[in-house]
Design a protein around this motif. Structure first.
Motif, short mmCIF file in Angstrom:
data_model
loop_
_atom_site.label_atom_id
_atom_site.label_comp_id
_atom_site.label_asym_id
_atom_site.label_seq_id
_atom_site.Cartn_x
_atom_site.Cartn_y
_atom_site.Cartn_z
N VAL A 14 1.21 -1.44 0.19
CA VAL A 14 0.34 0.05 0.60
C VAL A 14 0.97 1.39 0.10
N GLY A 15 2.31 1.37 0.66
CA GLY A 15 2.72 1.93 1.04
C GLY A 15 3.62 2.39 -0.58
N ALA A 16 3.98 1.55 -0.91
CA ALA A 16 4.86 1.63 -2.14
C ALA A 16 4.15 2.04 -3.48
N SER A 17 2.68 1.58 -3.50
CA SER A 17 1.71 2.21 -4.23
C SER A 17 1.57 3.59 -4.61
N VAL A 18 1.96 4.35 -3.24
CA VAL A 18 0.72 5.87 -2.82
C VAL A 18 1.99 6.42 -3.13
N LEU A 19 3.18 5.91 -3.16
CA LEU A 19 4.15 6.62 -3.20
C LEU A 19 4.91 6.78 -5.11
N LEU A 20 4.36 5.57 -5.34
CA LEU A 20 4.64 5.46 -6.48
C LEU A 20 3.98 6.24 -7.63
N ARG A 137 -11.47 20.50 -17.97
CA ARG A 137 -10.42 20.42 -17.94
C ARG A 137 -9.45 20.65 -17.28
N GLU A 138 -8.52 20.06 -16.94
CA GLU A 138 -7.01 20.11 -16.37
C GLU A 138 -5.57 19.43 -17.37
N PRO A 139 -4.78 20.70 -17.77
CA PRO A 139 -3.78 20.18 -18.67
C PRO A 139 -2.71 18.88 -18.32
N PRO A 140 -1.95 17.70 -18.54
CA PRO A 140 -1.44 16.93 -18.20
C PRO A 140 0.27 18.00 -17.86
N ALA A 141 0.36 18.01 -16.33
CA ALA A 141 0.92 18.47 -16.60
C ALA A 141 1.62 18.76 -15.13
N ALA A 142 2.98 18.65 -14.96
CA ALA A 142 3.59 17.82 -13.81
C ALA A 142 3.47 18.99 -12.21
N VAL A 143 3.31 17.95 -11.38
CA VAL A 143 2.63 18.82 -9.89
C VAL A 143 3.52 19.07 -9.09
N ALA A 144 3.57 20.27 -8.74
CA ALA A 144 4.10 20.05 -7.37
C ALA A 144 3.86 19.60 -5.92
N ILE A 145 4.30 18.38 -5.19
CA ILE A 145 3.94 17.86 -4.26
C ILE A 145 5.49 18.00 -3.03
N PRO A 146 5.17 18.57 -2.05
CA PRO A 146 5.77 17.79 -1.28
C PRO A 146 6.43 17.32 -0.17
N ARG A 147 7.22 16.89 -0.26
CA ARG A 147 8.00 15.42 0.77
C ARG A 147 7.67 16.02 1.64
N VAL A 148 6.77 16.34 2.32
CA VAL A 148 6.06 16.67 3.73
C VAL A 148 5.14 15.87 3.26
N LEU A 150 4.08 13.91 1.05
CA LEU A 150 4.38 12.63 0.05
C LEU A 150 4.21 11.72 1.26
N ALA A 151 5.39 12.09 2.26
CA ALA A 151 5.17 11.41 3.40
C ALA A 151 3.69 11.01 4.68
N CYS A 152 2.85 12.17 4.55
CA CYS A 152 1.93 12.10 4.67
C CYS A 152 0.80 11.39 4.27
N ALA A 156 -1.45 7.96 5.61
CA ALA A 156 -2.45 7.69 5.58
C ALA A 156 -2.75 6.20 5.23
N ALA A 157 -2.60 6.51 3.74
CA ALA A 157 -2.52 4.99 3.58
C ALA A 157 -2.04 3.88 4.29
N MET A 158 -1.32 4.10 4.66
CA MET A 158 -0.87 2.60 5.40
C MET A 158 -1.45 2.47 6.95
#
Length: 279
Positions: A14-20, A137-148, A150-152, A156-158
């Motif tokens: 679960v953790g690996a799937s959410v992170l990936l 409409r949502e353009p396919p672009a990179a998303v800013a996701i802070p490391r904090v 990502l950890a949350c 949360a998933a686990m």
């Protein structure tokens, strides 16, 4: 001891799937992250371990039971998407989507659908669900996701997966199976996406999740059918191949539909074309 190892395995997957999925969204956009989240990233490896420990008949029965709940997962996705479209907060959307999932899932289990009908419903529901999504409409672009964050997301998933496993162990058998089918990534990722990136990004994520769910359904249909006349290893490999091909096929359809829609002139452009002076 073996049961504890199985729980730890599921939590790690679960953790690996959410992170990936989150890293893919960070690099390629919400839709790609959603597609990865919808694929059988968690239950696929678990089914590999099941095939090594159980008979092909028992593994095929597990695959069929999983397929029964796929339409309920589609209802969950659509409910969350429309709640986001209407401007509801993520907590309300989460509760509403899971209430819809449990209601539809319980009804499907009570129907006891024959295997061919369960397989057909599982394969058809992601495509039908894609048609019922709100159009933002949502353009396919990179998303800013802070490391904090990502950890949350991973934590949360686990935690959610652990709570589901504990609750399922104390619940009746039928309801336990339904609890185990709750889409964990389909719950966690939209809850982080909606407040930070808005409704359009959430709908794009869930649209990708639906494409992944077609791969999810294809995986279990191929596994259920393949175990009847292939070796477990061959059926497992064919199932993964079908999952990836199905997700790519539906993504190609979505791209063509979006390109076709962008190329059509809207009412305003049509009026401009009609009233443009001829040189």
């Amino acid at each position: 001891m073996e049961a504890r190892a199985f729980v730890l395995l599921k939590l790690a997957l679960v953790g690996a799937s959410v992170l990936l999925s989150s890293l893919a969204a960070r690099r390629f956009g919400h839709a790609v992250g959603g597609t990865l989240a919808g694929l059988p990233m968690i239950v696929g490896p678990i089914m590999g371990f099941v095939l090594m420990q159980e008979t092909p008949a028992h593994a095929g029965a597990i695959a069929l039971a999983t397929l029964v709940c796929v339409p309920a997962t589609i209802v969950h996705v659509l409910t969350f998407a429309w709640c986001a479209r209407r401007g509801w907060r993520w907590g309300v959307a989460l509760l509403t989507a899971n209430a819809a999932f449990l209601s539809v899932g319980a009804a499907l289990l009570a129907l006891r659908l024959p295997p061919p009908l369960a397989c057909a419903a599982a394969l058809a529901s992601p495509a039908l669900g894609a048609l019922a999504l709100p159009r933002l409409r949502e353009p396919p672009a990179a998303v800013a996701i802070p490391r904090v964050e990502l950890a949350c997301r991973v934590v949360a998933a686990m935690v959610m997966a652990w709570c589901i496993v504990r609750s399922a162990g104390a619940a009746p058998a039928g309801f336990s199976g339904l609890l185990m089918a709750i889409p964990i990534t389909g719950n966690v990722l939209p809850c982080f996406t909606l407040p930070r990136h808005g409704a359009a990004a959430t709908v794009a994520l869930l649209a990708g999740f639906l494409r992944g769910l077609l791969g999810f359904a294809s995986f279990f249909v191929a596994l259920h059918v393949g175990l009847a006349w292939m070796s477990p290893a061959a059926a497992y490999g064919a199932a993964w191949l079908c999952a990836l091909l199905a997700a790519l096929w539906l993504r190609g359809l979505a791209r063509r539909a979006r390109h076709h829609g962008d190329s059509l002139p809207g009412p305003a452009s049509s009026r401009c074309a009609r009233h443009r002076p001829v040189p």
